[in-house]
Design an enzyme around this catalytic site. Structure first.
Site: not given
Ligand SMILES: *Cc1c(COP(=O)(O)O)cnc(C)c1O
Length: 390
Positions: A189
């Site tokens: 991210k």
């Molecule tokens: C990455 C992601 C998540 C989950 O995030 P985590 O921190 O891995 O639980 C949820 N929604 C979207 C759209 C994502 O891209």
């Protein structure tokens, strides 16, 4: 053939260095390791960055944060929650954690964000909430969504896993008029804690409930328990909660990443501009930029072929072509209505999601991250030009 001298350019790589390593080492040396002063500081600093009266709650993933947020707003068995089909499965699975049913909405043809008209068409007497995703880091058009939610008495949760820092009409996502916003600090991210997430909300009741449910349904978190004058053994379990707290090791890393986020965002925007300028003449649909002076977080740079639906074989050969040039790609997303569990459990038909189907037919995400150099971006551009076809 891939030049053996040229290293593989992965689809994504976190941007972490000496500062993060030092911060993590300090957290370990402090003896706290789990939720403690680093986590408290991270929450404070994140709230200061958002710069509003929002409460912030650090958690061990965005999935956990979304679960807490839906629980806090009262989603339960028998409820329906409207979610986009063009998202990661976490957005829908959290609805099932609570015994409720997700209802899937098609996307906007241009932004791939959830279509407000599709939301409105799906509202039923059982609808309790809407979860929106700011796809790729471009804010959803929140005004019509918040207004229809108010009309129908629905809660609005923002899955902002892609959207830090994103603005909508000049305001940071996380400070808008929804019930709660959830950020992700997963490895790929826009900033990372390895695994981690954070919930922002202005609602006092929701934050109190989420703080309790984050740690076993206990009415005080561990840090408070050991710092205050109340004997450490005195705590009360008021609900069967979860184990969703962020560790100090993760928070220490997050504090450094947060200090770097503006520089990260600037570099991502620069790379997106570079791609746009270099690929504009090709038969591709490039991702929409944010309107006016708003900020796109550029977590994902997803391109499509102009004739995607008519060329079902295009994406595979394009991805193989880039891989042969040593470039990693990804696809965001295989729409949830195509995933076996969601498709079969809710008898979903592709014809009900024409815009997601059209986009998915040729959707490919190009590498875009701050650890990339200008030369890396030039390699991607050259390879895209070589393999895009007519
Ligand atoms: C990455 C992601 C998540 C989950 O995030 P985590 O921190 O891995 O639980 C949820 N929604 C979207 C759209 C994502 O891209």
């Amino acid at each position: 053939m891939q030049d053996t001298e040229t290293p593989f350019l992965p689809y994504s790589r976190p941007d972490t260095g000496a500062e993060e390593i030092e911060a993590v080492a300090r957290a370990i040396a402090s003896g706290w390791v789990t939720t403690g002063p680093e986590t408290a500081a991270f929450e404070r600093e994140f709230a200061a960055y958002l710069g509003s009266d929002c409460h912030t709650l650090a958690v061990n993933s965005a999935t956990a944060g979304l679960h807490l947020a839906l629980e806090a707003v009262g989603v339960g068995p028998g409820d329906e929650v409207i979610v986009p089909t063009m998202t990661f499965t976490a957005t829908a699975e959290i609805v099932r954690y609570l015994g409720a049913d997700p209802v899937f909405a098609d996307c906007d043809a241009v932004t791939l964000n959830i279509d407000p008209a599709a939301i409105e068409a799906l509202v039923s007497p059982r609808t309790k909430a809407v979860v929106v995703v700011h796809y790729g880091g471009l804010a959803c058009d929140m005004a019509p969504i918040l207004s229809l939610a108010a009309t129908h008495g629905l809660k609005v949760i923002e899955d902002a896993a892609h959207a830090f820092p994103t603005t909508y009409r000049g305001a940071l996502v996380g400070t808008l008029e929804s019930d709660a916003t959830v950020f992700s600090f997963y490895a790929n991210k826009t900033m990372t804690t390895g695994e981690g997430g954070l919930v922002a909300t202005r609602n006092e009741d929701y934050v109190r409930r989420m703080r309790i449910m984050r740690l076993h349904g206990i009415d005080r978190d561990a840090f408070g328990r050991f710092q205050s004058r109340t004997p450490a053994w005195q705590y009360q379990v008021v609900a069967p909660g979860f184990k969703y707290n962020m560790t100090d090791v993760a928070a220490a890393m997050g504090r450094v990443q947060l200090r770097r986020i503006d520089a990260f965002a600037e570099r991502r925007a620069q790379l997106a501009d570079t791609y746009r300028d270099a690929l504009a003449d090709l038969p591709l649909i490039l991702p929409a930029h944010a309107p006016g002076s708003d900020r796109h977080a550029w977590h994902i740079y997803a391109i499509r072929h102009c004739d995607g639906l008519d060329r079902p074989e295009w994406r595979d050969s394009f991805i193989e072509g880039l891989a042969a040039d040593g470039i990693g790609t990804s696809v965001h997303y295989i729409p949830l209505h195509r995933q076996p569990f969601w498709r079969d459990r809710y008898s979903l038909n592709a014809e009900d999601f024409p815009r997601a189907e059209q986009a998915f037919a040729s959707l490919v995400s190009l590498p875009l991250y701050t650890a990339m150099t200008d030369d890396d971006a030039a390699r991607v551009i050259a390879s895209v030009r070589r393999h895009v076809g007519g």
